[in-house]
Design an enzyme around this catalytic site. Structure first.
Site, PDB file in Angstrom:
ATOM      1  N   HIS A 375      35.136  34.472  43.605  1.00 37.35           N
ATOM      2  CA  HIS A 375      35.938  33.365  42.655  1.00 37.35           C
ATOM      3  C   HIS A 375      36.697  34.154  41.307  1.00 37.35           C
ATOM      4  CE1 HIS A 375      35.216  29.334  44.517  1.00 37.35           C
ATOM      5  NE2 HIS A 375      34.041  29.826  44.510  1.00 37.35           N
ATOM      6  N   LYS A 566      43.749  24.941  31.154  1.00 41.26           N
ATOM      7  CA  LYS A 566      42.814  25.021  31.979  1.00 41.26           C
ATOM      8  C   LYS A 566      41.592  26.284  30.553  1.00 41.26           C
ATOM      9  CE  LYS A 566      46.706  28.391  33.718  1.00 41.26           C
ATOM     10  NZ  LYS A 566      45.915  28.127  34.065  1.00 41.26           N
ATOM     11  N   ARG A 567      40.334  26.606  31.568  1.00 42.33           N
ATOM     12  CA  ARG A 567      39.575  26.457  31.009  1.00 42.33           C
ATOM     13  C   ARG A 567      40.132  27.986  29.991  1.00 42.33           C
ATOM     14  NH1 ARG A 567      36.033  30.740  32.467  1.00 42.33           N
ATOM     15  NH2 ARG A 567      36.921  30.980  34.214  1.00 42.33           N
ATOM     16  N   LYS A 572      43.798  34.450  30.792  1.00 41.57           N
ATOM     17  CA  LYS A 572      44.432  33.359  30.567  1.00 41.57           C
ATOM     18  C   LYS A 572      45.426  33.314  30.331  1.00 41.57           C
ATOM     19  CE  LYS A 572      40.696  30.307  33.091  1.00 41.57           C
ATOM     20  NZ  LYS A 572      40.932  30.502  34.743  1.00 41.57           N
ATOM     21  N   THR A 674      44.440  26.707  40.469  1.00 42.07           N
ATOM     22  CA  THR A 674      45.167  25.581  41.238  1.00 42.07           C
ATOM     23  C   THR A 674      45.400  24.452  40.763  1.00 42.07           C
ATOM     24  OG1 THR A 674      42.789  24.751  40.563  1.00 42.07           O
ATOM     25  CG2 THR A 674      43.089  26.160  42.931  1.00 42.07           C
ATOM     26  N   LYS A 678      49.396  22.236  41.485  1.00 43.36           N
ATOM     27  CA  LYS A 678      49.377  20.661  40.723  1.00 43.36           C
ATOM     28  C   LYS A 678      50.515  20.518  40.337  1.00 43.36           C
ATOM     29  CE  LYS A 678      43.150  21.294  40.597  1.00 43.36           C
ATOM     30  NZ  LYS A 678      43.184  20.964  39.810  1.00 43.36           N
TER      31      LYS A 678
HETATM   32  C1  GFP Z   1      37.564  30.294  39.283  1.00 44.14           C
HETATM   33  C2  GFP Z   1      39.088  30.871  38.846  1.00 44.14           C
HETATM   34  C3  GFP Z   1      40.639  30.814  39.189  1.00 44.14           C
HETATM   35  C4  GFP Z   1      40.795  30.273  41.090  1.00 44.14           C
HETATM   36  C5  GFP Z   1      38.836  29.233  40.431  1.00 44.14           C
HETATM   37  C6  GFP Z   1      38.996  28.871  41.747  1.00 44.14           C
HETATM   38  O1  GFP Z   1      38.162  28.749  38.409  1.00 44.14           O
HETATM   39  O2  GFP Z   1      40.856  31.473  39.229  1.00 44.14           O
HETATM   40  O3  GFP Z   1      41.329  29.108  41.308  1.00 44.14           O
HETATM   41  O4  GFP Z   1      38.274  29.401  40.514  1.00 44.14           O
HETATM   42  O5  GFP Z   1      38.450  29.442  43.157  1.00 44.14           O
HETATM   43  F1  GFP Z   1      39.264  32.044  36.975  1.00 44.14           F
HETATM   44  P1  GFP Z   1      38.047  29.469  36.517  1.00 44.14           P
HETATM   45  O6  GFP Z   1      36.717  29.023  36.203  1.00 44.14           O
HETATM   46  O7  GFP Z   1      38.999  30.687  36.376  1.00 44.14           O
HETATM   47  O8  GFP Z   1      38.927  27.786  36.580  1.00 44.14           O
END
Ligand code: GFP
Ligand code: GFP
Length: 832
Positions: A375, A566-567, A572, A674, A678
């Protein structure tokens, strides 16, 4: 080629309306019955919380009936199933979703009305199930929704955390973490399954024995055994045909006393190592890189993997006895990141030590069972455990890991004879000052497929992260672009837009999202544009009310609603957004007639408690917000809102109201994203970098309907190779310099000069690791283009409509179809 093609074998079902035979009167009766006999209260005394529980219990009756039928059908058909191992499942609330999936939302709404209760108020009573941090955990939740919808046999396996992700409060601008207690007053969806309790060994030592035929036999004498108690959450597919299970393990102490350890003098050791069993499933780790508690985190991972594997094997044996030959035909295990990678040596241990298979047979089974999803490319997220830590907690597993590695390095030697640098690089063991186990390498070596989560990310995984593995095993590395469930992220969260879409193109889109493309032909249609933007306006009014309620801030609903949710993480780049807001503020102070459409910048984000700079960014956003929102010279043009405690249920309120979606990570850093999907699905226009799935979103919506800015992955690489010096930009861009210097003053933090300096420092003396300054100017230009596009109402409406229309590819049904076809090889099982 990027267009989603529905695949026949796994096409999602259209909704079965037969449950509509469950009438309003039935629901009413069921709710009242549960109010009386489950909750021991009555219609006059019940508060919203009680109504929520009674309504959920009424739904759960239907859910459990389908669950039983599903399990029976899967059992009778001896189906191959996917087992999704994930340390996180960010489920959010379940009641509304379950009602929608049973097509009973309107009926339940009407039933409650007759009882004098508002469904909307009842839904608000449900605490979020926040057993995850962000994208990774929410992806798992979307995937199990799609799996059930597509009638695929699947089980989610994870941890039954007592406390999910912390509840965030903002005090004087700063984040305060409070414990989350999602099941304090009971959770109506989960079912405890004491009949399926498992035991998990920990610590202790390994004894080597020699069998009759000279076979070396290893016996692990654990110093400690904990109990894993399963809690099942039913996962209702859309149309409610299949109901699968999410099985979460809770730790409890067992009454185990290890005489062997005691007798061999290890009692004191065993005591010292005697972790309190209950603490294992106590909290979700909100940090990617916790120092303290590392050991506990490893134990968490092993705990849920061991329980889950035992559960899978029990089920397999029920059908196939001791015949292991069909195991990998029946069972596929998807490792969600490296967190469950310890499952690989655990399965080897079971096969070699317990089932007494020879190594090669065992490895043959094992390496056909696991698949791994990566990821992120960020190094801190690729887990490494000290060898001595694994040695201590899992003494047998470290031996197995060494053996796996030994055999693997023989393969490497064959491919690259004499190349020790290569061996050092690919080895599972990292020979640093402290020997470490690389869980990423273990995952690739132990899996038959490895995937990234968006085209660009998978390409980078192949080319930069694991290029040698690609050479060694061509075809093992692949891509599955992420997706989101349109049931939760459009149908349920945006009822007004869903209704409008339904009127235009029919009601099949939630299980066949590419159908939304039919909206494209109305993109230029004045009436449709008006209807579409009217829905957006209403959603903005609802969010404005929520903002007022949460923060006391009044916002102009004719302003652009610009959202970044987002986090909180430097990559980011919430701080890039903030720099731009401050620049706008300066422009307005210098020139009160500065031409811009009013804009409300809305943030939602949690920072990992140990991540100081992330918390500083939250603090800075809040301080800048305070100043701007209370400055009459500018507050008719800009407002800044930080909504506390960002979570799934808050996202559901924010996303439908967004005009603009901020997706501004440094290119190459966001694997997919993601939230970008959305927001676009709900008609927000993206301003973003060519990173992660933004690239694929741009391909779908076309260049005219997205604002792309900033460096590409190649440009980022080039710049850092050449040597990036943020001071060059600082001294050359006057506005940027002024904005950064502003952070050093006490303008935003009266009486506390320097309170925001850490931000400036990170972007200057700290080297600006995520290159905010390098992308600033391009970002500022893109924002200007966006501002003028917004003022052209028909143009903006068209863009918004096309964003919704072109999101077909990003349904998680398509992601799951990709996994099924390329990795899992499952067939749907109809449940009648
Ligand atoms: C992580 C990645 C994202 C990805 C998600 C799901 O999520 O880019 O879309 O996994 O695969 F960084 P976060 O921890 O960043 O939210
Ligand atoms: C039951 C059924 C299985 C089904 C699982 C999970 O097994 O076919 O796949 O539940 O839904 F028999 P137990 O875990 O109840 O033994």
């Amino acid at each position: 080629s990027s267009k989603a093609t529905p695949r026949k074998s796994v096409k999602a079902q259209t909704i079965n309306t037969s449950e509509a035979s469950y009438s309003k009167a039935d629901i009413k009766q069921a709710i009242v019955r549960h109010l009386h006999s489950t909750l021991g209260t009555d219609e006059n005394k019940a508060d919203n919380h009680a109504w929520w529980k009674a309504t959920s219990a009424a739904m759960q009756e239907l859910v459990l009936e389908r669950l039983r039928t599903t399990q029976k059908t899967h059992y009778m058909n001896d189906t191959r199933a996917v087992h999704y191992f994930s340390a996180e499942f960010l489920m959010g609330r379940l009641l509304s979703n379950n009602m929608h999936n049973f097509n009973l939302f309107e009926t339940a709404d009407a039933a409650l009305k007759e009882l004098g209760v508002e469904l909307a108020d009842v839904l608000e009573e449900e605490p979020d199930m926040a057993l995850g941090n962000g994208g990774l955990g929410r992806l798992a939740a979307c995937f199990i929704d799609s799996l059930a919808t597509m009638e695929l046999p699947a089980i989610g396996y994870g941890i039954h955390y007592e406390h999910g992700l912390f509840r965030q409060e903002i005090k004087n601008g700063a984040q305060i973490e409070r414990p989350d207690s999602w099941r304090d007053y009971g959770n109506p969806w989960e079912i405890c399954r004491p009949e399926s309790i498992q035991e998990v060994p920990l610590f202790g030592y390994v004894e080597t024995k020699y069998g009759e035929n000279g076979r070396v036999q290893k016996e692990w004498h654990p110093g400690n055994i904990v109990k894993g108690v399963p809690w099942d959450i039913p996962i209702v597919g859309y149309g409610a045909k299949t109901v699968n299970v999410l099985r979460l393990w809770q730790s409890e102490s067992s009454d185990y006393f290890n005489w062997d350890v005691f007798n061999s003098g290890g009692y004191v050791d065993a005591q010292r190592e005697n972790i309190q069993a209950e603490t294992i499933s106590k909290v979700l780790y909100p940090n990617d890189e916790t120092e303290a508690g590392k050991e506990l985190r490893l134990i968490q991972q092993y705990f849920f993997c061991a329980c889950s594997l035992k559960d899978i094997i029990r089920r397999y044996k029920r059908a196939h006895g001791d015949d292991w030959s069909r195991f990998s035909e029946q069972v596929v295990i998807q490792l969600n990141d490296t967190h469950p990678a310890i499952a690989i040596p655990e399965l080897m241990r079971i096969l070699v030590d317990r089932a007494e298979l020879d190594w090669d047979t065992a490895w043959g089974i094992c390496s056909k069972t696991f698949a791994y999803t990566n990821h992120t490319l960020l190094p801190e997220a690729l887990e490494r455990w000290p060898v001595r830590m694994i040695e201590k907690i899992l003494p047998r597993h470290i031996e197995i890991i060494y053996e796996i590695n030994h055999r693997f390095l023989t393969l490497v030697e064959k491919k690259w004879p004499g190349d020790n640098v290569m061996k050092a690089k690919l080895s599972i063991i990292e020979e640093s000052t402290e020997k470490m186990v690389r869980m990423g390498n273990l995952s690739v070596i132990g899996s038959f497929a490895v995937n990234g989560v968006a085209e660009i990310h998978s390409k980078l995984v192949k080319e930069n992260l694991f290029p040698e593995f690609e050479e060694l095993w061509p075809g093992k590395l692949t891509n599955v672009t992420n997706g989101i469930t349109p049931r939760r992220w459009l149908k349920a969260c945006n009822p007004l837009l869903s209704e409008l879409i339904g009127k235009k193109i029919g009601d099949d889109w939630p299980s066949d999202l590419p159908r939304l493309d039919k909206l494209s032909e109305f993109a230029d249609n004045k009436t449709f544009q008006n209807q579409f933007m009217k829905v957006k306006q209403k959603n903005k009014e609802a969010l404005a009310a929520e903002i007022k309620h949460q923060t006391g801030i009044s916002v102009d609903t004719k302003a652009i609603f610009d959202i970044q949710i987002k986090r909180l993480h430097e990559y980011k780049r919430q701080h890039l957004n903030l720099l731009h807001i401050m620049a706008l503020y300066r422009r307005l102070l210098e020139n009160p007639d500065y031409d811009m459409h009013p804009r409300v910048f809305i943030f939602g984000a949690k920072a990992a408690p140990g991540y100081t700079l992330a918390k500083d960014i939250i603090f800075a956003i809040n301080k800048v917000a305070d100043k701007i929102n209370n400055d009459p010279r500018v507050n008719h043009k800009i407002k800044v809102v930080f909504l506390p405690n960002y979570r799934v249920s808050l996202a559901e309120k924010m996303i439908p109201a967004a005009d603009v979606s901020q997706q501004i990570s440094t290119a190459g850093k966001e694997a997919s994203g993601t939230g970008n999907m959305k927001l676009a699905l709900n008609g927000a226009v993206t301003i973003g970098t060519l990173d992660g799935a933004n690239i694929e979103i741009a391909e779908e919506v076309g260049d005219d309907n997205i604002f792309i800015f900033g460096m590409t992955v190649d440009e980022v690489t080039k710049l850092s190779t050449k040597g990036y010096n943020p001071y060059d930009i600082y001294y050359q861009n006057k506005e940027l310099k002024a904005v950064l210097d502003w952070l050093d003053s006490d303008y935003f933090t009266p009486g506390q000069p320097g309170a925001l300096s850490s931000l400036k420092n990170s972007m200057l003396s700290g080297g600006d690791p995520y290159m905010c300054l390098a992308d600033f100017e391009s970002y500022s230009e893109a924002n200007k283009a966006l501002d003028s596009a917004y003022r052209d109402k028909p143009r903006w409406a068209k863009m918004a409509i096309l964003n919704t229309a072109k999101m077909g590819k990003f349904t998680s049904d398509r992601s799951i179809a990709d996994y099924v076809e390329r990795i899992w090889k499952l067939t749907p099982c109809e449940v009648n």
